[in-house]
Structures are given as C-alpha cells and as structure tokens.
Motif scaffolding. Structure first.
Motif, PDB file in Angstrom:
ATOM      1  N   PHE A  98       1.108  25.206   4.889  1.00 55.22           N
ATOM      2  CA  PHE A  98       1.092  24.135   5.892  1.00 55.22           C
ATOM      3  C   PHE A  98      -0.284  24.167   6.535  1.00 55.22           C
ATOM      4  O   PHE A  98      -0.695  25.204   7.064  1.00 55.22           O
ATOM      5  N   GLY A  99      -1.022  23.058   6.489  1.00 54.93           N
ATOM      6  CA  GLY A  99      -2.420  23.108   6.864  1.00 54.93           C
ATOM      7  C   GLY A  99      -2.850  22.272   8.046  1.00 54.93           C
ATOM      8  O   GLY A  99      -3.967  21.780   8.053  1.00 54.93           O
ATOM      9  N   CYS A 100      -1.966  22.110   9.046  1.00 55.01           N
ATOM     10  CA  CYS A 100      -2.305  21.187  10.131  1.00 55.01           C
ATOM     11  C   CYS A 100      -2.400  21.825  11.507  1.00 55.01           C
ATOM     12  O   CYS A 100      -2.581  21.111  12.503  1.00 55.01           O
ATOM     13  N   LEU A 101      -2.278  23.127  11.626  1.00 52.48           N
ATOM     14  CA  LEU A 101      -2.272  23.724  12.961  1.00 52.48           C
ATOM     15  C   LEU A 101      -3.663  23.803  13.595  1.00 52.48           C
ATOM     16  O   LEU A 101      -3.792  24.192  14.752  1.00 52.48           O
ATOM     17  N   ASP A 102      -4.698  23.419  12.855  1.00 53.62           N
ATOM     18  CA  ASP A 102      -6.024  23.361  13.460  1.00 53.62           C
ATOM     19  C   ASP A 102      -6.213  22.117  14.306  1.00 53.62           C
ATOM     20  O   ASP A 102      -7.156  22.018  15.089  1.00 53.62           O
ATOM     21  N   LYS A 103      -5.300  21.140  14.178  1.00 52.77           N
ATOM     22  CA  LYS A 103      -5.413  19.869  14.882  1.00 52.77           C
ATOM     23  C   LYS A 103      -4.666  19.931  16.211  1.00 52.77           C
ATOM     24  O   LYS A 103      -3.483  20.269  16.232  1.00 52.77           O
TER      25      LYS A 103
ATOM     26  N   THR B 156       3.798  21.667  18.214  1.00 49.78           N
ATOM     27  CA  THR B 156       3.782  21.387  16.779  1.00 49.78           C
ATOM     28  C   THR B 156       4.526  22.518  16.081  1.00 49.78           C
ATOM     29  O   THR B 156       4.008  23.636  15.961  1.00 49.78           O
TER      30      THR B 156
ATOM     31  N   VAL C 286       6.286  24.549  13.040  1.00 47.43           N
ATOM     32  CA  VAL C 286       6.272  24.784  11.595  1.00 47.43           C
ATOM     33  C   VAL C 286       7.560  25.516  11.253  1.00 47.43           C
ATOM     34  O   VAL C 286       7.737  26.689  11.591  1.00 47.43           O
TER      35      VAL C 286
ATOM     36  N   ASN D  79       9.334  21.369   7.489  1.00 47.73           N
ATOM     37  CA  ASN D  79       8.042  20.879   6.994  1.00 47.73           C
ATOM     38  C   ASN D  79       7.257  21.934   6.203  1.00 47.73           C
ATOM     39  O   ASN D  79       6.191  21.638   5.679  1.00 47.73           O
TER      40      ASN D  79
ATOM     41  N   ARG E 186       2.437  25.716  17.322  1.00 49.98           N
ATOM     42  CA  ARG E 186       1.236  25.597  18.145  1.00 49.98           C
ATOM     43  C   ARG E 186       1.616  24.785  19.374  1.00 49.98           C
ATOM     44  O   ARG E 186       2.240  23.726  19.260  1.00 49.98           O
TER      45      ARG E 186
END
Length: 226
Positions: A66-71, A84, A86, A90, A103
């Motif tokens: 899952f690659g969206c926790l930097d946003k 957010t 996880v 998802n 996050r």
C-alpha cells in the motif's frame, strides 16, 4: 520438582492437547496458512476471517503493498483531523493477519475526538508536532472512571487499550502527524459524540436528557450538530 507437580503439569498439557481445556485468545484468530490475500471475487475463494481468500498461486507482491501513506490527509473538517486507515479492506494481504495501521493528520489545534476501537488495542507514535492524548478506564468499583493522559512529542509512543475511550489533540500551531498500529485487521471505530447524538434513527431525547442531566432543548441542539 516433586513427582506430584510433574504429574499435574503433564495432565494439564495432555488435556490442552486433547482439547478438553478451552483456550481464549485476546486478539484476532491466528492465520490458518502462511497468508490469505483478500479478494472481492468469491467464485474461487474460501470464506475465512471475514474475506474470501485468493488462490495463493495467484498472489502477487502488489497484494502486500500500500503506497499512499506519504500523502497528507484532508484536515479541512469540523474536528481538524483525518485518519487514513490501512486495513484488509485496502491492503488485501493483511487478511487473517490480525493487524492494521493508520496515518492521522492534524490541523493546528485539530483533534481525533473521543472514540473507541471495539476490536483492537492501538499503539501510536508521534511523527511530527505535539499531541495531547489520553484514554479513560471502564467503570471502576466506586462508579468513577480514571483518565490516563500524556503530552507527546515527536518520537513518543502511547498505547490505548482495546475498547476504551481515547483521543488525540494537536496542541501546536503547526500541523501534526501520527502513525498508529492496531491489533486487528478490522479494528472498527465508534466516535462517541457521533454515535450518541448522530445515530440514525436518533436516540430518544428523553433517554439522553436523563443520561446527561440536561434539558431537552440542549439535547435537541446537540443532535442538530450531528
């Protein structure tokens, strides 16, 4: 060690092995295989732990990524925070593994309001900023509830026991970020104010008037906010 003690321990072990002693687990059930990647297509799946399992031969590295926790999340909300999550929903590779994470972004003076996770303990780390956090115990023998609260700085860690009401609030003038891990692939969340004053259909104002020792007009006003 005496012979009687040894014999007793062997008997307990034997009973446990034969299933005569029932064991209770405080976390999600242990996975039944190396992994069980969640899938929304039940045609070729087996129902396990809430989601159908994909054929292991069809799993790919992407099922565990899952690659969206930097946003940063959108904190332009009434409470000034965004979560957010996880979870197995998802990140399908989490299915049956008994863990999830989140996050949490905070605007200045934003908060993650009092809430509970009915199926998970939460451990939280502050990545940026300063947070006031705390949880409240269940009812004590004297009828009261004890608050455990702490001011956290970057790198500090705090744990919230499963099912207990807890909160986090940004006490700084800049944005704050925290990362939380939870001991369930589906921890659930009950936001106290929303559940009490914003349920559908609404809880009777008579019930809430008695519970909160407030007049009905105040209860109606609070319900209108949710």
């Amino acid at each position: 060690m005496g012979a009687k003690v040894v014999a007793y321990m062997m008997m307990v072990a034997l009973l446990a092995m034969t299933g005569c002693i029932k064991l209770a687990y405080a976390t999600d059930p242990t996975q039944l295989q190396d992994f069980c990647v969640g899938t929304n297509d039940p045609n070729d799946g087996v129902f396990v732990n809430g989601l159908f399992c994909m054929d292991p031969k069809l799993a790919t590295p992407g099922d565990f990524f899952f690659g969206c926790l930097d946003k940063p999340g959108n904190t332009n909300k009434k409470v000034g925070s965004n979560v957010t999550l996880v979870s197995a929903t998802n990140l399908h590779g989490l299915n049956t593994l008994g863990i999830s994470m989140a996050r949490i972004d905070f605007a200045p003076y934003g908060e993650n309001p009092p809430h509970t996770h009915p199926r998970a303990t939460e451990i939280l780390t502050v990545i940026k900023g300063q947070l006031l956090v705390g949880f409240v115990t269940s009812n004590l023998q004297n009828g009261g509830n004890r608050l455990f609260s702490k001011l956290l700085n970057e790198g500090d860690v705090f744990v919230f026991p499963q099912g207990l009401i807890h909160f986090q609030m940004n006490v700084g003038k800049t944005n704050a970020i925290a990362i939380a891990a939870l001991s369930s692939q589906n921890p659930g969340v009950v936001t106290i104010a929303n559940a009490v004053f914003g349920s559908n259909p609404p809880i009777s104002a008579d019930v809430l008037t008695k519970a909160f020792q407030l007049d009905k007009a105040t209860i109606k006003y609070l319900q209108s906010k949710f």
